[in-house]
Design an enzyme around this catalytic site. Structure first.
Site, PDB file in Angstrom:
ATOM      1  N   HIS A   9     -17.726  -9.295  57.265  1.00 22.74           N
ATOM      2  CA  HIS A   9     -16.827  -8.454  58.051  1.00 22.74           C
ATOM      3  C   HIS A   9     -17.196  -8.559  59.526  1.00 22.74           C
ATOM      4  O   HIS A   9     -18.263  -9.053  59.880  1.00 22.74           O
ATOM      5  CB  HIS A   9     -17.007  -6.985  57.675  1.00 22.74           C
ATOM      6  CG  HIS A   9     -16.623  -6.645  56.275  1.00 22.74           C
ATOM      7  ND1 HIS A   9     -15.381  -6.189  55.935  1.00 22.74           N
ATOM      8  CD2 HIS A   9     -17.345  -6.680  55.124  1.00 22.74           C
ATOM      9  CE1 HIS A   9     -15.347  -5.951  54.630  1.00 22.74           C
ATOM     10  NE2 HIS A   9     -16.524  -6.245  54.108  1.00 22.74           N
ATOM     11  N   TYR A  38     -21.303  -0.872  55.335  1.00 23.79           N
ATOM     12  CA  TYR A  38     -21.884  -2.221  55.254  1.00 23.79           C
ATOM     13  C   TYR A  38     -23.357  -2.152  54.859  1.00 23.79           C
ATOM     14  O   TYR A  38     -24.067  -1.231  55.248  1.00 23.79           O
ATOM     15  CB  TYR A  38     -21.808  -2.919  56.615  1.00 23.79           C
ATOM     16  CG  TYR A  38     -20.476  -2.870  57.304  1.00 23.79           C
ATOM     17  CD1 TYR A  38     -19.340  -3.410  56.706  1.00 23.79           C
ATOM     18  CD2 TYR A  38     -20.349  -2.296  58.565  1.00 23.79           C
ATOM     19  CE1 TYR A  38     -18.113  -3.377  57.354  1.00 23.79           C
ATOM     20  CE2 TYR A  38     -19.129  -2.252  59.225  1.00 23.79           C
ATOM     21  CZ  TYR A  38     -18.011  -2.790  58.621  1.00 23.79           C
ATOM     22  OH  TYR A  38     -16.812  -2.747  59.268  1.00 23.79           O
ATOM     23  N   HIS A 114     -13.435 -10.918  54.505  1.00 25.40           N
ATOM     24  CA  HIS A 114     -12.596  -9.765  54.157  1.00 25.40           C
ATOM     25  C   HIS A 114     -11.119 -10.170  54.135  1.00 25.40           C
ATOM     26  O   HIS A 114     -10.342  -9.714  53.302  1.00 25.40           O
ATOM     27  CB  HIS A 114     -12.853  -8.658  55.200  1.00 25.40           C
ATOM     28  CG  HIS A 114     -12.253  -7.327  54.858  1.00 25.40           C
ATOM     29  ND1 HIS A 114     -12.257  -6.275  55.739  1.00 25.40           N
ATOM     30  CD2 HIS A 114     -11.627  -6.880  53.737  1.00 25.40           C
ATOM     31  CE1 HIS A 114     -11.655  -5.234  55.155  1.00 25.40           C
ATOM     32  NE2 HIS A 114     -11.272  -5.578  53.955  1.00 25.40           N
ATOM     33  N   LYS A 120      -6.059  -8.046  56.381  1.00 18.93           N
ATOM     34  CA  LYS A 120      -6.709  -7.809  57.668  1.00 18.93           C
ATOM     35  C   LYS A 120      -7.172  -9.114  58.287  1.00 18.93           C
ATOM     36  O   LYS A 120      -7.367 -10.106  57.582  1.00 18.93           O
ATOM     37  CB  LYS A 120      -7.905  -6.879  57.466  1.00 18.93           C
ATOM     38  CG  LYS A 120      -7.459  -5.515  56.981  1.00 18.93           C
ATOM     39  CD  LYS A 120      -8.586  -4.536  56.914  1.00 18.93           C
ATOM     40  CE  LYS A 120      -7.993  -3.181  56.549  1.00 18.93           C
ATOM     41  NZ  LYS A 120      -8.960  -2.177  56.242  1.00 18.93           N
ATOM     42  N   CYS A 122     -10.031  -9.372  59.831  1.00 20.28           N
ATOM     43  CA  CYS A 122     -11.485  -9.326  59.658  1.00 20.28           C
ATOM     44  C   CYS A 122     -11.967 -10.425  58.714  1.00 20.28           C
ATOM     45  O   CYS A 122     -11.401 -10.562  57.640  1.00 20.28           O
ATOM     46  CB  CYS A 122     -11.841  -7.950  59.092  1.00 20.28           C
ATOM     47  SG  CYS A 122     -13.548  -7.759  58.616  1.00 20.28           S
TER      48      CYS A 122
HETATM   49 ZN   LIG Z   1     -13.741  -6.096  57.119  1.00 21.70          ZN
END
Ligand SMILES: [Zn+2]
Length: 132
Positions: A9, A38, A114, A120, A122
Site C-alpha cells: 500500500h 498496516y 492493493h 483504488k 494504491c
Molecule cells: Zn492501499
C-alpha cells in the site's frame, strides 16, 4: 493468522512529507479501525517501522486482512493529491528487503498491490511487475 500474501500500500499522502506511525494510527482510529491497519510502514528515509503486530489480522484491505501482511510506504500522491509513485530509492530498497525477509520465513504465494484487488490507485506502482 496464516500469512500467504503480502499486500503493498501507500499512505496516499503528499510526496516528500513523512508521517509517524502514531499519526497513521490516529487516522485509522478515526476511520473506526482498532488502530493502524498496516503491519509495517516504510518511511521516506527507508526506515521500516512496525505498525500493527504481525500476530494480529490487518485492517488494510477488506477480505485480505487475515491472509495478507500489509506494508505501506509513506507517500503515493503529488502535492495536489493525484496518485503518483513517490517512492524514494530508500523506500524501494526497504520494501524489497522486507518482502525478501518474509519470503525466507514463510511460503508467500504472491506479492500484491492493493490496486489489484480494488479499484483504488494504491500503491501507485505496478507491484506485479516488480515482484514477479
Ligand atoms: Zn492501499
Amino acid at each position: 493468522m496464516s500469512w500467504k500474501y503480502i499486500m503493498i500500500h501507500c499512505t496516499a499522502t503528499p510526496e516528500g512529507k513523512d508521517y509517524t506511525v502514531k499519526e497513521i494510527d490516529r487516522w485509522h482510529r478515526e476511520k473506526g479501525f482498532n488502530g493502524i491497519g498496516y503491519h509495517y510502514v516504510i518511511h521516506l528515509n527507508g526506515c521500516i517501522e512496525e505498525g500493527r503486530p504481525i500476530t494480529r489480522a490487518g485492517a488494510h484491505c477488506y477480505g485480505w486482512n487475515s491472509s495478507a501482511i500489509g506494508i505501506a510506504y509513506i507517500g503515493g500522491t503529488d502535492a495536489d493529491g493525484t496518485p503518483k509513485d513517490t517512492r524514494t530509492e530508500a523506500q524501494k530498497k526497504a520494501i524489497r528487503q522486507l518482502v525478501e525477509r518474509f519470503k525466507e520465513l514463510i511460503p508467500i504465494k504472491r506479492v500484491l498491490g492493493h490496486n489489484e484487488v480494488s479499484n483504488k490507485a494504491c500503491p501507485c506502482f505496478d507491484v506485479g511487475k516488480e515482484f514477479a
